[in-house]
Design an enzyme around this catalytic site. Structure first.
Site, PDB file in Angstrom:
ATOM      1  N   LYS A  22       2.396   4.084   3.313  1.00 54.69           N
ATOM      2  CA  LYS A  22       1.341   3.386   2.560  1.00 54.69           C
ATOM      3  C   LYS A  22       1.932   2.296   1.668  1.00 54.69           C
ATOM      4  O   LYS A  22       1.464   1.162   1.666  1.00 54.69           O
ATOM      5  CB  LYS A  22       0.584   4.400   1.692  1.00 54.69           C
ATOM      6  CG  LYS A  22      -0.284   3.776   0.616  1.00 54.69           C
ATOM      7  CD  LYS A  22      -1.027   4.802  -0.188  1.00 54.69           C
ATOM      8  CE  LYS A  22      -0.302   5.320  -1.400  1.00 54.69           C
ATOM      9  NZ  LYS A  22      -0.296   4.407  -2.565  1.00 54.69           N
ATOM     10  N   ASN A  23       2.959   2.653   0.906  1.00 51.95           N
ATOM     11  CA  ASN A  23       3.485   1.704  -0.084  1.00 51.95           C
ATOM     12  C   ASN A  23       4.262   0.552   0.549  1.00 51.95           C
ATOM     13  O   ASN A  23       4.580  -0.422  -0.135  1.00 51.95           O
ATOM     14  CB  ASN A  23       4.363   2.429  -1.112  1.00 51.95           C
ATOM     15  CG  ASN A  23       3.530   3.248  -2.082  1.00 51.95           C
ATOM     16  OD1 ASN A  23       2.308   3.165  -2.069  1.00 51.95           O
ATOM     17  ND2 ASN A  23       4.200   4.042  -2.904  1.00 51.95           N
ATOM     18  N   CYS A 124      -3.734   3.679 -15.670  1.00 50.22           N
ATOM     19  CA  CYS A 124      -4.287   4.681 -14.759  1.00 50.22           C
ATOM     20  C   CYS A 124      -3.835   6.047 -15.250  1.00 50.22           C
ATOM     21  O   CYS A 124      -3.187   6.166 -16.292  1.00 50.22           O
ATOM     22  CB  CYS A 124      -3.875   4.409 -13.320  1.00 50.22           C
ATOM     23  SG  CYS A 124      -2.196   4.869 -12.960  1.00 50.22           S
ATOM     24  N   ARG A 129       1.039   1.145 -17.168  1.00 50.61           N
ATOM     25  CA  ARG A 129       1.316   0.291 -16.022  1.00 50.61           C
ATOM     26  C   ARG A 129       0.943  -1.184 -16.238  1.00 50.61           C
ATOM     27  O   ARG A 129       0.089  -1.739 -15.529  1.00 50.61           O
ATOM     28  CB  ARG A 129       0.632   0.853 -14.773  1.00 50.61           C
ATOM     29  CG  ARG A 129       1.016   2.296 -14.533  1.00 50.61           C
ATOM     30  CD  ARG A 129       0.454   2.849 -13.265  1.00 50.61           C
ATOM     31  NE  ARG A 129       1.230   2.473 -12.090  1.00 50.61           N
ATOM     32  CZ  ARG A 129       0.979   2.935 -10.880  1.00 50.61           C
ATOM     33  NH1 ARG A 129      -0.024   3.754 -10.665  1.00 50.61           N
ATOM     34  NH2 ARG A 129       1.723   2.569  -9.862  1.00 50.61           N
ATOM     35  N   ASP A 314       7.459   9.676  -7.123  1.00 45.21           N
ATOM     36  CA  ASP A 314       6.348  10.100  -6.259  1.00 45.21           C
ATOM     37  C   ASP A 314       6.604  11.447  -5.580  1.00 45.21           C
ATOM     38  O   ASP A 314       5.730  11.950  -4.865  1.00 45.21           O
ATOM     39  CB  ASP A 314       6.048   9.023  -5.203  1.00 45.21           C
ATOM     40  CG  ASP A 314       5.350   7.808  -5.808  1.00 45.21           C
ATOM     41  OD1 ASP A 314       4.937   7.871  -6.978  1.00 45.21           O
ATOM     42  OD2 ASP A 314       5.222   6.793  -5.093  1.00 45.21           O
ATOM     43  N   ARG A 407      -6.156   8.910  -0.208  1.00 47.98           N
ATOM     44  CA  ARG A 407      -5.530   7.606  -0.462  1.00 47.98           C
ATOM     45  C   ARG A 407      -4.151   7.534   0.185  1.00 47.98           C
ATOM     46  O   ARG A 407      -3.693   6.439   0.527  1.00 47.98           O
ATOM     47  CB  ARG A 407      -5.348   7.393  -1.973  1.00 47.98           C
ATOM     48  CG  ARG A 407      -6.627   7.137  -2.731  1.00 47.98           C
ATOM     49  CD  ARG A 407      -6.305   6.784  -4.159  1.00 47.98           C
ATOM     50  NE  ARG A 407      -5.185   5.862  -4.161  1.00 47.98           N
ATOM     51  CZ  ARG A 407      -4.154   5.899  -5.006  1.00 47.98           C
ATOM     52  NH1 ARG A 407      -4.106   6.802  -5.946  1.00 47.98           N
ATOM     53  NH2 ARG A 407      -3.182   5.025  -4.942  1.00 47.98           N
TER      54      ARG A 407
HETATM   55  C1  UD1 Z   1       5.125   1.606  -7.079  1.00 43.95           C
HETATM   56  C2  UD1 Z   1       4.463   2.582  -6.136  1.00 43.95           C
HETATM   57  C3  UD1 Z   1       4.253   3.925  -6.834  1.00 43.95           C
HETATM   58  C4  UD1 Z   1       5.561   4.421  -7.419  1.00 43.95           C
HETATM   59  C5  UD1 Z   1       6.217   3.366  -8.279  1.00 43.95           C
HETATM   60  C6  UD1 Z   1       7.610   3.761  -8.777  1.00 43.95           C
HETATM   61  C7  UD1 Z   1       3.133   1.194  -4.677  1.00 43.95           C
HETATM   62  C8  UD1 Z   1       1.782   0.716  -4.262  1.00 43.95           C
HETATM   63  N1  UD1 Z   1       3.192   2.042  -5.700  1.00 43.95           N
HETATM   64  O1  UD1 Z   1       4.212   1.415  -8.179  1.00 43.95           O
HETATM   65  O2  UD1 Z   1       3.742   4.844  -5.880  1.00 43.95           O
HETATM   66  O3  UD1 Z   1       5.320   5.582  -8.193  1.00 43.95           O
HETATM   67  O4  UD1 Z   1       6.359   2.144  -7.547  1.00 43.95           O
HETATM   68  O5  UD1 Z   1       8.443   4.044  -7.707  1.00 43.95           O
HETATM   69  O6  UD1 Z   1       4.126   0.870  -4.065  1.00 43.95           O
HETATM   70  N2  UD1 Z   1       6.223  -1.809 -15.478  1.00 43.95           N
HETATM   71  C9  UD1 Z   1       6.094  -2.610 -16.609  1.00 43.95           C
HETATM   72  N3  UD1 Z   1       5.714  -3.904 -16.435  1.00 43.95           N
HETATM   73  C10 UD1 Z   1       5.462  -4.451 -15.196  1.00 43.95           C
HETATM   74  C11 UD1 Z   1       5.596  -3.632 -14.061  1.00 43.95           C
HETATM   75  C12 UD1 Z   1       5.985  -2.309 -14.240  1.00 43.95           C
HETATM   76  O7  UD1 Z   1       6.307  -2.147 -17.726  1.00 43.95           O
HETATM   77  O8  UD1 Z   1       5.120  -5.641 -15.120  1.00 43.95           O
HETATM   78  C13 UD1 Z   1       6.621  -0.390 -15.653  1.00 43.95           C
HETATM   79  C14 UD1 Z   1       5.551   0.585 -15.148  1.00 43.95           C
HETATM   80  O9  UD1 Z   1       4.553   0.810 -16.133  1.00 43.95           O
HETATM   81  C15 UD1 Z   1       6.390   1.811 -14.854  1.00 43.95           C
HETATM   82  C16 UD1 Z   1       7.708   1.211 -14.351  1.00 43.95           C
HETATM   83  O10 UD1 Z   1       7.731  -0.128 -14.823  1.00 43.95           O
HETATM   84  O11 UD1 Z   1       6.620   2.533 -16.011  1.00 43.95           O
HETATM   85  C17 UD1 Z   1       7.849   1.198 -12.836  1.00 43.95           C
HETATM   86  O12 UD1 Z   1       6.693   0.630 -12.264  1.00 43.95           O
HETATM   87  P1  UD1 Z   1       6.690  -0.117 -10.854  1.00 43.95           P
HETATM   88  O13 UD1 Z   1       8.001   0.115 -10.173  1.00 43.95           O
HETATM   89  O14 UD1 Z   1       6.217  -1.493 -11.037  1.00 43.95           O
HETATM   90  O15 UD1 Z   1       5.578   0.732 -10.087  1.00 43.95           O
HETATM   91  P2  UD1 Z   1       4.420   0.178  -9.154  1.00 43.95           P
HETATM   92  O16 UD1 Z   1       4.903  -0.974  -8.356  1.00 43.95           O
HETATM   93  O17 UD1 Z   1       3.173   0.042  -9.941  1.00 43.95           O
END
Ligand code: UD1
Length: 431
Positions: A22-23, A124, A129, A314, A407
Site C-alpha cells: 500500500k505505502n 490523526c 503529523r 508500522d 485500508r
Molecule cells: C509513512 C507511512 C506510515 C509510517 C510512517 C513512518 C505512508 C502512506 N505512510 O507515513 O505508514 O508509519 O511513514 O514509517 O507511507 N514529520 C514532521 N514533519 C513533516 C513530516 C513528518 O514532523 O513534515 C514527523 C511525523 O509527525 C512523524 C515523523 O516525522 O513523527 C515521521 O513521519 P513520516 O516518515 O513523514 O511518516 P508518513 O510519511 O506520514
C-alpha cells in the site's frame, strides 16, 4: 459498520501470498501526474486506500483503467493512469481527511503545472503529523506557499529550481513528495537525510523508468538531475513488508508455521532478527520466508521503532501483541509517533499485563492466557494487533471498526482462514 469475529486457539499453518505494498502504491499512483503519457502499475493491492487515491486522481482529471491480473501466483489488480490534462488543481478536504497520503499530489502537480491547492491533512489518531518538512523543502526549490482557510496554496513561476536540502527530520512522506517535485525541476537537487524506506526506492525506480535521473537510491543522499519531461512506464509494486511482518507474527503468536510467499527478505531484516532472537525459526527461501514457531517457547525482547532499516513503527503494535506470549518482560519503545499505544487499553481488556510509560514506552509482561472481548482500535496496525490477540484468546473476540483493516490488509479474513483461523466478517445488515 462491519465487524470481524474470531474464535481463538488455532495454530495457523499453510501459505499466505503477500500483496503489493500500500505505502509504495500510493506515491506511485501520484507519480503518474508527472507525465501526459500512461503509467501502468501491476501488483496493486485491492484496498480502500487505493480506491480513495484513485478517486482523488479521477477528480484531478486522470483517466484510470482497472484490469484483473495474476502476478507471482496470486490474483491482483493492474491499473493504468493517464493524465493528459489536469482538470482541477485542488485536492479537497473531503478526500484528504479520508486519507493523509493524498498529500502526494502536491509535489507532482507543483512540478508539472506550477500550482496545487491541498487541504492540510491535520493530525490523526497516532500523532500530530505536520507537513512542515514537505513545505519548507518545496520553498527552498522556489515554491511560494501560503496557508489559507485550511488549505495549502502552493505556486511557482515557471519551473521549480534544484536545491541542496538537508531534511531536518527523517520523513517518508517528505522524501517522496520532494523527490517527485525534483525530477522535473531545473538543475540538480540533493536531498540529504532522506528516508531510506524500501517504498521510496520503489518510487525512485518508477521515476527513473519514466526518464528521471535519480542516483543514490536506497541511501540517505538522493541526487536528482531535473529533466524537462517524463514519459510513460510500466512498473510492478513491491511486496508489502508490513503485511508480511504482520502475518509472520500471526504464525509466531499462534505457535504455527506460515510460508509467506513473495515476502521480500531485504525489506524485513530487523523484524526477522527480532523473531529469531525471541526463539522463532525463520527460514529464507527463494520465494519468501517460512516462519515456524511450532513447539517454540519464546523469550521477550526489547524493541524500539526507528526509520528504516530500523524496526518499523508500522509493526510495533503487532510485535507488542506477540510479546504478551513470550517469557519475561519486553520493553517496546516508540520513537516515530507520539501516540501509538492506543491498542494497549483494548489488550488490557482481554487480560494483558502491559504498562505504558508516558507516550514513549510500554513494558509487556507474559500472561498465560487472554480472553475474548469486543474491542476496537483507532488505527490500521493497532487493529491488526487486536486480530492477533483474538487468534490466541479463549472464546470470541469481536473487532469493531473493520474499515481500518480494509485500508491496509487485502483479503484479511480470506488469508487468515486459508491458514486455519476461525475468523468471519459480519456485515452490518447481518447483525
Ligand atoms: C509513512 C507511512 C506510515 C509510517 C510512517 C513512518 C505512508 C502512506 N505512510 O507515513 O505508514 O508509519 O511513514 O514509517 O507511507 N514529520 C514532521 N514533519 C513533516 C513530516 C513528518 O514532523 O513534515 C514527523 C511525523 O509527525 C512523524 C515523523 O516525522 O513523527 C515521521 O513521519 P513520516 O516518515 O513523514 O511518516 P508518513 O510519511 O506520514
Amino acid at each position: 459498520m462491519d465487524k470481524i469475529k474470531i474464535h481463538g486457539g488455532k495454530a495457523l499453518e499453510g501459505k499466505i501470498f503477500i500483496s503489493g505494498a500500500k505505502n509504495a502504491a500510493l506515491p506511485l499512483i501520484c507519480a503518474s501526474l508527472l507525465t501526459d503519457e500512461t503509467i501502468t502499475l501491476t501488483n496493486v493491492p485491492m484496498l480502500s486506500d487505493i480506491k480513495a487515491m484513485n478517486d482523488l486522481l479521477t477528480q484531478h482529471g486522470t483517466k484510470i483503467n482497472e484490469f484483473d491480473d495474476f502476478v507471482d501466483g496470486h490474483s491482483t489488480k493492474t491499473y493504468s493512469y493517464r493524465t493528459k490534462e489536469v482538470e482541477s488543481f485542488v485536492a479537497p478536504y473531503d478526500y484528504v481527511r479520508k486519507m493523509r497520503a493524498s498529500y502526494y499530489v502536491l509535489g507532482p502537480l507543483l512540478a508539472r503545472y506550477g500550482k496545487c491547492e491541498l487541504s492540510l491533512p491535520g493530525g490523526c489518531a497516532i500523532g500530530a503529523r505536520p507537513m512542515d518538512i514537505h513545505l519548507s523543502s518545496l520553498e527552498k526549490m522556489g515554491a511560494k506557499i501560503e496557508i489559507k482557510n485550511g488549505y495549502i496554496h502552493a505556486n511557482v513561476d515557471g519551473r521549480l529550481k534544484g536545491a541542496h536540502i538537508i531534511f531536518p527530520g527523517v520523513s517518508v512522506g517528505a522524501t517522496c513528495n520532494v523527490l517527485m517535485a525534483a525530477v522535473l525541476a531545473e538543475g540538480r537537487t540533493v536531498l540529504e537525510n532522506s528516508a531510506k524506506e524500501p517504498e521510496i526506492g520503489d518510487l525512485a525506480k518508477l521515476l527513473n523508468a519514466m526518464g528521471a535521473k535519480i542516483s543514490g537510491i536506497g541511501t540517505a543522499v538522493l541526487t536528482i538531475d531535473g529533466v524537462e519531461k517524463l514519459h510513460g512506464a510500466v512498473h510492478k509494486v513491491i511486496a508489502d513488508r508490513i503485511e508480511a511482518g504482520s502475518y509472520a507474527v500471526a504464525a509466531a503468536i499462534t505457535r504455527g508455521r506460515i510460508e509467506l510467499i513473495n515476502a521480500q527478505i531485504e525489506t524485513l531484516r530487523r523484524p526477522i532478527q527480532v523473531l529469531r532472537d525471541m526463539g522463532v525459526n525463520v527460514e529464507e527461501t527463494e520465494t519468501g520466508l517460512i516462519v515456524d514457531a511450532k513447539g517454540c517457547e519464546l523469550t521477550g525482547k526489547d524493541i524500539m521503532t526507528e526509520p528504516f532499516p530500523g524496526f518499523p513503527t508500522d509493526l510495533q503494535a503487532q510485535f507488542l501483541a506477540l510479546m504478551m506470549t513470550a517469557k519475561g518482560a519486553s520493553m517496546v519503545t516508540e520513537t516515530i509517533f507520539e501516540n501509538r499505544f492506543m491498542h494497549v487499553p483494548e489488550l488490557l481488556r482481554m487480560g494483558a499485563n502491559i504498562n505504558v510509560h508516558g507516550h514513549a514506552s510500554a513494558i509487556v509482561r507474559h500472561v498465560d492466557k487472554l480472553s475474548g472481548a469486543p474491542v476496537m482500535a483507532t488505527d490500521l496496525r493497532a487493529s491488526f494487533a487486536l486480530v492477533l490477540a483474538g487468534l490466541i484468546a479463549e472464546g470470541e473476540t469481536v473487532v469493531n471498526r473493520v474499515y481500518h483493516l480494509d485500508r491496509g490488509y487485502e483479503k484479511l479474513e480470506e488469508k487468515l482462514r486459508s491458514v486455519g483461523a476461525d475468523i468471519v466478517r459480519v456485515k452490518e445488515d447481518e447483525e
